[in-house]
Design an enzyme around this catalytic site. Structure first.
Site, PDB file in Angstrom:
ATOM      1  N   ARG A 240       0.827  -1.369   0.015  1.00  0.00           N
ATOM      2  CA  ARG A 240       0.038  -0.087  -0.002  1.00  0.00           C
ATOM      3  C   ARG A 240       0.793   1.313   0.305  1.00  0.00           C
ATOM      4  NH1 ARG A 240      -3.986  -2.509  -1.086  1.00  0.00           N
ATOM      5  NH2 ARG A 240      -5.720  -2.925  -0.240  1.00  0.00           N
ATOM      6  N   GLU A 269      -4.385   6.791  -4.505  1.00  0.00           N
ATOM      7  CA  GLU A 269      -4.543   6.440  -5.905  1.00  0.00           C
ATOM      8  C   GLU A 269      -5.704   6.968  -6.290  1.00  0.00           C
ATOM      9  OE1 GLU A 269      -4.199   2.213  -5.453  1.00  0.00           O
ATOM     10  OE2 GLU A 269      -2.093   2.544  -4.985  1.00  0.00           O
ATOM     11  N   HIS A 287      -1.634   0.202  -9.653  1.00  0.00           N
ATOM     12  CA  HIS A 287      -2.094  -0.963  -9.074  1.00  0.00           C
ATOM     13  C   HIS A 287      -2.580  -2.180  -9.752  1.00  0.00           C
ATOM     14  CE1 HIS A 287      -4.208  -1.319  -4.740  1.00  0.00           C
ATOM     15  NE2 HIS A 287      -3.694  -2.835  -5.158  1.00  0.00           N
TER      16      HIS A 287
HETATM   17  C1  8YV Z   1      -6.831  -5.277  -5.946  1.00  0.00           C
HETATM   18  C2  8YV Z   1      -5.584  -5.019  -3.448  1.00  0.00           C
HETATM   19  O1  8YV Z   1      -6.202  -4.639  -6.782  1.00  0.00           O
HETATM   20  O2  8YV Z   1      -5.948  -7.228  -2.521  1.00  0.00           O
HETATM   21  C3  8YV Z   1      -5.857  -6.013  -2.436  1.00  0.00           C
HETATM   22  O3  8YV Z   1      -5.907  -5.606  -1.261  1.00  0.00           O
HETATM   23  O4  8YV Z   1      -5.251  -4.082  -3.354  1.00  0.00           O
HETATM   24  C4  8YV Z   1      -5.551  -5.726  -4.863  1.00  0.00           C
HETATM   25  O5  8YV Z   1      -5.511  -6.979  -4.944  1.00  0.00           O
HETATM   26  C5  8YV Z   1      -7.858  -4.715  -5.235  1.00  0.00           C
HETATM   27  O6  8YV Z   1      -8.472  -5.133  -4.468  1.00  0.00           O
HETATM   28  C6  8YV Z   1      -8.723  -4.374  -6.674  1.00  0.00           C
HETATM   29  O7  8YV Z   1      -9.921  -4.973  -6.371  1.00  0.00           O
END
Ligand code: 8YV
Length: 320
Positions: A240, A269, A287
């Site tokens: 993150r 983001e 991302h």
């Molecule tokens: C995804 C993420 O891009 O798993 C997570 O927490 O940040 C990523 O795998 C995001 O959840 C988009 O749906």
């Protein structure tokens, strides 16, 4: 998947979708539930005011989560189904107080995130973005690129040796990269050296990868950590953006206090600090770590399983 999502009066359960899901998942979801697409609303506030009272489930992403203000507008909410593994953008205490399930999609995205980390390591150390730009802009004939940094054998430090961190370590072993890590606690099922002090870890490696959960909320990689990584060190982030002091990172890259960075995530983001755009020593991704068709379908299936269990009066299998 047979979810008993029809109420006796034949009304479907109302679900709020904050971002798109893959088409095959969307089709099943739309068949089983009444879907409200917040991401398509011209005026999300108006939409929430209109349908907020009806909503019993939210499907959202890990980074997007569910802001408290929206939660407050959904008094009938029973489940926040995250398509992802991060729960840092959901107030878990508030959800628990309101008896709202929070579910994730564990395991199925581990490989993709680890693949992305390796991709960022290779692309950044080998200066592939910069070199590709030279080819694409027709400048190969009159350009001499600086030599890159060898990946195989480079020392790797991993911050956060959970499922993703471990999957990165396993891949890095195939590149003969010596591995060390820091984590909340040492794991007793690996032989990699554990270093409690993140600064000592950063000082001792060539590549520092951030793969930690953001549930704690605090910045882990700040100016002193980047300083310890030093001018020969590379920073990679697949966790993150909020775990990093982004201003300190931009400054370290601009001043060449570190050698380079490969970033899939950012603090705010989809905004990315513009100062990064012109730096040749960074690789930037929007991302995308889990963004493969195969994985997003598996994630979507887990979301559907969690919703179905919740609305059939069972405990969702992937609740946190
Ligand atoms: C995804 C993420 O891009 O798993 C997570 O927490 O940040 C990523 O795998 C995001 O959840 C988009 O749906």
């Amino acid at each position: 998947m047979t979810a008993m999502t029809e109420k006796s009066n034949n009304q479907k359960i109302h679900i709020l979708l904050t971002q798109p899901v893959p088409e095959p998942i969307d089709q099943i979801m739309a068949r089983e539930y009444e879907i409200h697409r917040l991401y398509q609303a011209d005026n999300p506030e108006n939409m929430l005011a209109e349908i907020g009272l009806l909503i019993q489930g939210v499907v959202t992403g890990g980074a997007r989560g569910l802001p408290r203000e929206i939660m407050a507008q959904l008094p009938q909410l029973k489940i926040i189904a995250i398509s992802g593994i991060g729960t840092d953008a959901v107030d878990l205490d508030l959800a628990a107080r309101r008896d709202i399930y929070v579910t994730t999609t564990p395991q199925v995205l581990t490989d993709d995130v680890a693949d992305m980390a390796m991709g960022l390591i290779i692309t950044t150390l080998r200066r592939m973005s910069e070199a590709e730009h030279v080819v694409r802009t027709g400048r190969w004939p009159d350009t001499t690129l600086p030599l890159a940094r060898k990946v195989s054998g480079a020392r790797l430090g991993i911050i956060g040796l959970g499922q993703v961190g471990l999957a990165i370590a396993r891949r890095a072993e195939a590149f003969s990269m010596p591995i060390a890590y820091t984590s909340l606690a040492p794991r007793d099922d690996v032989d990699y050296p554990f270093m409690a002090d993140i600064h000592a870890l950063a000082r001792s490696v060539d590549v520092l990868v951030l793969a930690a959960s953001a549930d704690g909320g605090q910045v882990i990689v700040d100016a002193p950590v980047l300083d310890a990584l030093g001018p020969e060190g590379y920073f990679i982030n697949v966790a993150r953006g909020k775990l990093v002091d982004e201003a300190a990172l931009v400054n370290a890259l601009q001043q060449r206090q570190i050698a380079g960075a490969g970033l899939d995530v950012f603090a705010a983001e989809p905004r990315v600090p513009e100062a990064l755009f012109s730096l040749p020593n960074v690789t930037l991704q929007p991302h995308r770590a889990s963004a493969t068709e195969q994985t997003r379908i598996l994630m979507g299936q887990r979301v559907l399983e969690n919703l179905a269990a919740c609305f059939n009066g069972q405990q969702p299998p992937h609740r946190v």
